[in-house]
Scaffold this motif. Structure first.
Motif, PDB file in Angstrom:
ATOM      1  N   LEU A  61     -28.510  16.100  70.956  1.00 30.30           N
ATOM      2  CA  LEU A  61     -27.798  16.869  71.968  1.00 30.30           C
ATOM      3  C   LEU A  61     -28.690  17.931  72.577  1.00 30.30           C
ATOM      4  O   LEU A  61     -29.450  18.599  71.882  1.00 30.30           O
ATOM      5  CB  LEU A  61     -26.581  17.561  71.339  1.00 30.30           C
ATOM      6  CG  LEU A  61     -25.578  16.715  70.598  1.00 30.30           C
ATOM      7  CD1 LEU A  61     -24.445  17.580  70.068  1.00 30.30           C
ATOM      8  CD2 LEU A  61     -25.032  15.603  71.465  1.00 30.30           C
ATOM      9  N   ARG A  62     -28.565  18.051  73.902  1.00 27.29           N
ATOM     10  CA  ARG A  62     -29.274  19.124  74.598  1.00 27.29           C
ATOM     11  C   ARG A  62     -28.279  19.764  75.557  1.00 27.29           C
ATOM     12  O   ARG A  62     -27.661  19.075  76.363  1.00 27.29           O
ATOM     13  CB  ARG A  62     -30.471  18.569  75.371  1.00 27.29           C
ATOM     14  CG  ARG A  62     -31.161  19.597  76.264  1.00 27.29           C
ATOM     15  CD  ARG A  62     -32.366  18.972  76.964  1.00 27.29           C
ATOM     16  NE  ARG A  62     -32.869  19.842  78.030  1.00 27.29           N
ATOM     17  CZ  ARG A  62     -32.818  19.539  79.336  1.00 27.29           C
ATOM     18  NH1 ARG A  62     -32.303  18.395  79.727  1.00 27.29           N
ATOM     19  NH2 ARG A  62     -33.294  20.387  80.225  1.00 27.29           N
ATOM     20  N   VAL A  63     -28.133  21.066  75.440  1.00 31.56           N
ATOM     21  CA  VAL A  63     -27.223  21.803  76.311  1.00 31.56           C
ATOM     22  C   VAL A  63     -28.027  22.782  77.153  1.00 31.56           C
ATOM     23  O   VAL A  63     -28.926  23.456  76.639  1.00 31.56           O
ATOM     24  CB  VAL A  63     -26.167  22.565  75.482  1.00 31.56           C
ATOM     25  CG1 VAL A  63     -25.389  23.524  76.365  1.00 31.56           C
ATOM     26  CG2 VAL A  63     -25.217  21.586  74.810  1.00 31.56           C
ATOM     27  N   THR A  64     -27.700  22.834  78.425  1.00 32.17           N
ATOM     28  CA  THR A  64     -28.302  23.827  79.303  1.00 32.17           C
ATOM     29  C   THR A  64     -27.203  24.701  79.884  1.00 32.17           C
ATOM     30  O   THR A  64     -26.038  24.290  79.984  1.00 32.17           O
ATOM     31  CB  THR A  64     -29.086  23.172  80.440  1.00 32.17           C
ATOM     32  OG1 THR A  64     -28.186  22.391  81.231  1.00 32.17           O
ATOM     33  CG2 THR A  64     -30.206  22.290  79.906  1.00 32.17           C
ATOM     34  N   LEU A  65     -27.574  25.908  80.242  1.00 32.65           N
ATOM     35  CA  LEU A  65     -26.639  26.853  80.838  1.00 32.65           C
ATOM     36  C   LEU A  65     -27.303  27.538  82.015  1.00 32.65           C
ATOM     37  O   LEU A  65     -28.413  28.069  81.876  1.00 32.65           O
ATOM     38  CB  LEU A  65     -26.197  27.889  79.800  1.00 32.65           C
ATOM     39  CG  LEU A  65     -25.232  28.970  80.300  1.00 32.65           C
ATOM     40  CD1 LEU A  65     -23.891  28.364  80.708  1.00 32.65           C
ATOM     41  CD2 LEU A  65     -25.015  30.026  79.211  1.00 32.65           C
ATOM     42  N   ASP A  66     -26.638  27.501  83.154  1.00 34.70           N
ATOM     43  CA  ASP A  66     -27.120  28.191  84.351  1.00 34.70           C
ATOM     44  C   ASP A  66     -26.027  29.171  84.770  1.00 34.70           C
ATOM     45  O   ASP A  66     -25.060  28.792  85.420  1.00 34.70           O
ATOM     46  CB  ASP A  66     -27.412  27.181  85.463  1.00 34.70           C
ATOM     47  CG  ASP A  66     -28.064  27.825  86.675  1.00 34.70           C
ATOM     48  OD1 ASP A  66     -27.879  29.049  86.888  1.00 34.70           O
ATOM     49  OD2 ASP A  66     -28.757  27.123  87.425  1.00 34.70           O
ATOM     50  N   THR A  67     -26.190  30.429  84.369  1.00 35.37           N
ATOM     51  CA  THR A  67     -25.138  31.415  84.644  1.00 35.37           C
ATOM     52  C   THR A  67     -25.059  31.756  86.133  1.00 35.37           C
ATOM     53  O   THR A  67     -24.000  32.161  86.609  1.00 35.37           O
ATOM     54  CB  THR A  67     -25.347  32.691  83.825  1.00 35.37           C
ATOM     55  OG1 THR A  67     -26.681  33.170  84.043  1.00 35.37           O
ATOM     56  CG2 THR A  67     -25.134  32.436  82.345  1.00 35.37           C
ATOM     57  N   SER A  68     -26.159  31.565  86.860  1.00 38.87           N
ATOM     58  CA  SER A  68     -26.114  31.855  88.299  1.00 38.87           C
ATOM     59  C   SER A  68     -25.235  30.839  89.023  1.00 38.87           C
ATOM     60  O   SER A  68     -24.587  31.157  90.020  1.00 38.87           O
ATOM     61  CB  SER A  68     -27.520  31.856  88.884  1.00 38.87           C
ATOM     62  OG  SER A  68     -28.084  30.561  88.843  1.00 38.87           O
ATOM     63  N   LYS A  69     -25.212  29.616  88.519  1.00 36.49           N
ATOM     64  CA  LYS A  69     -24.379  28.571  89.109  1.00 36.49           C
ATOM     65  C   LYS A  69     -23.066  28.400  88.362  1.00 36.49           C
ATOM     66  O   LYS A  69     -22.241  27.559  88.742  1.00 36.49           O
ATOM     67  CB  LYS A  69     -25.137  27.242  89.118  1.00 36.49           C
ATOM     68  CG  LYS A  69     -26.363  27.231  90.000  1.00 36.49           C
ATOM     69  CD  LYS A  69     -27.050  25.878  89.987  1.00 36.49           C
ATOM     70  CE  LYS A  69     -28.276  25.890  90.895  1.00 36.49           C
ATOM     71  NZ  LYS A  69     -28.991  24.590  90.871  1.00 36.49           N
ATOM     72  N   LYS A  70     -22.898  29.182  87.288  1.00 42.48           N
ATOM     73  CA  LYS A  70     -21.697  29.064  86.444  1.00 42.48           C
ATOM     74  C   LYS A  70     -21.478  27.612  86.030  1.00 42.48           C
ATOM     75  O   LYS A  70     -20.389  27.036  86.252  1.00 42.48           O
ATOM     76  CB  LYS A  70     -20.469  29.617  87.161  1.00 42.48           C
ATOM     77  CG  LYS A  70     -20.521  31.124  87.377  1.00 42.48           C
ATOM     78  CD  LYS A  70     -19.219  31.654  87.949  1.00 42.48           C
ATOM     79  CE  LYS A  70     -19.186  33.176  87.950  1.00 42.48           C
ATOM     80  NZ  LYS A  70     -20.266  33.790  88.736  1.00 42.48           N
TER      81      LYS A  70
END
Lengths: 111, 114
Positions: A61-70
């Motif tokens: 599993l690989r999770v990414t998070l882009d808070t600028s794009k929510k």
């Protein structure tokens, strides 16, 4: 509503392929979590990513998070038939508030 | 116990009857949540308890629904005068705290109202 939304609603792939699911949310978060549900019963926690993190790995599993794009994405590499399940993202916003779950992505991995 | 347990696993009841669903959280978990999931749908938040604080009942769909948590442990969700639209899987979860901790889910109770 703060509810997250997964995309796509359903995904069908061949065993061995990679599966990518996306989650979008509306208001700022403290952390985001992914859960798996088999056969409409209890959910199992997969991974938690905090708002100050951009990427996290756990096995396949690989999770990414882009808070600028929510938005967040969950990648399952080298999928197996046993990965067939529904996957939900859940967001924690602030204070003593419960997690907010999305509607889920139904993944089918065909052997 | 090792995980969250719920009982009964399945419940069939006639419209208009009252039902009680039980949840045993993981020992030491201060937060407990109830969710409802209709067939093929996402989770609908119902109510949650955190320690000795007043429960957050904002998700309860009507006054026919109520829940208690006795002694900070076992919880009971009661549905009075059940309706057919109450048919769903009712899931309970617990966590170490309410501030964004991962949740551990029970296997759920499948309620069918005939």
């Amino acid at each position: 509503s703060q509810q997250g939304e997964e995309d796509p609603q359903a995904l069908s792939i061949q065993e061995g392929e990679n599966a990518t699911m996306n989650c979008s949310y509306k208001t700022s978060i403290n952390n985001l979590q992914w859960y798996r549900q088999n056969s409409g019963r209890g959910l199992v926690h997969l991974i938690l990513i905090r708002s100050n993190e951009r990427e996290k790995h756990s096995g396949r599993l690989r999770v990414t998070l882009d808070t600028s794009k929510k938005s967040s994405s969950l990648l399952i590499t080298a999928s197996r038939a046993a990965d067939t399940a529904s996957y939900f993202c859940a967001t924690y916003h602030s204070g003593n508030t419960p997690l907010v779950f999305g509607k889920g992505t139904r993944l089918s991995v065909i052997a | 116990g090792a995980g969250v347990s719920q009982s009964p696993s399945n419940k069939v009841t006639e419209k208009g009857k009252d039902v009680e669903l039980r949840c045993d959280p993981i020992s030491g978990h201060t937060a407990l949540y109830w969710y409802r999931q209709s067939l093929g749908q996402g989770l609908e938040f119902l109510i949650y308890f955190q320690g000795n604080s007043a429960p957050d009942k904002s998700g309860l769909p009507s006054d026919r629904f109520s829940a208690e948590r006795t002694g900070g442990s076992v919880s009971t969700l009661t549905i009075q005068r059940t309706q057919q639209e109450d048919s769903a899987v009712y899931l309970c979860a617990s966590s170490l705290g309410a501030q964004g901790y991962e949740q551990y889910f029970g296997p759920g109770t499948r309620l069918t109202v005939t």
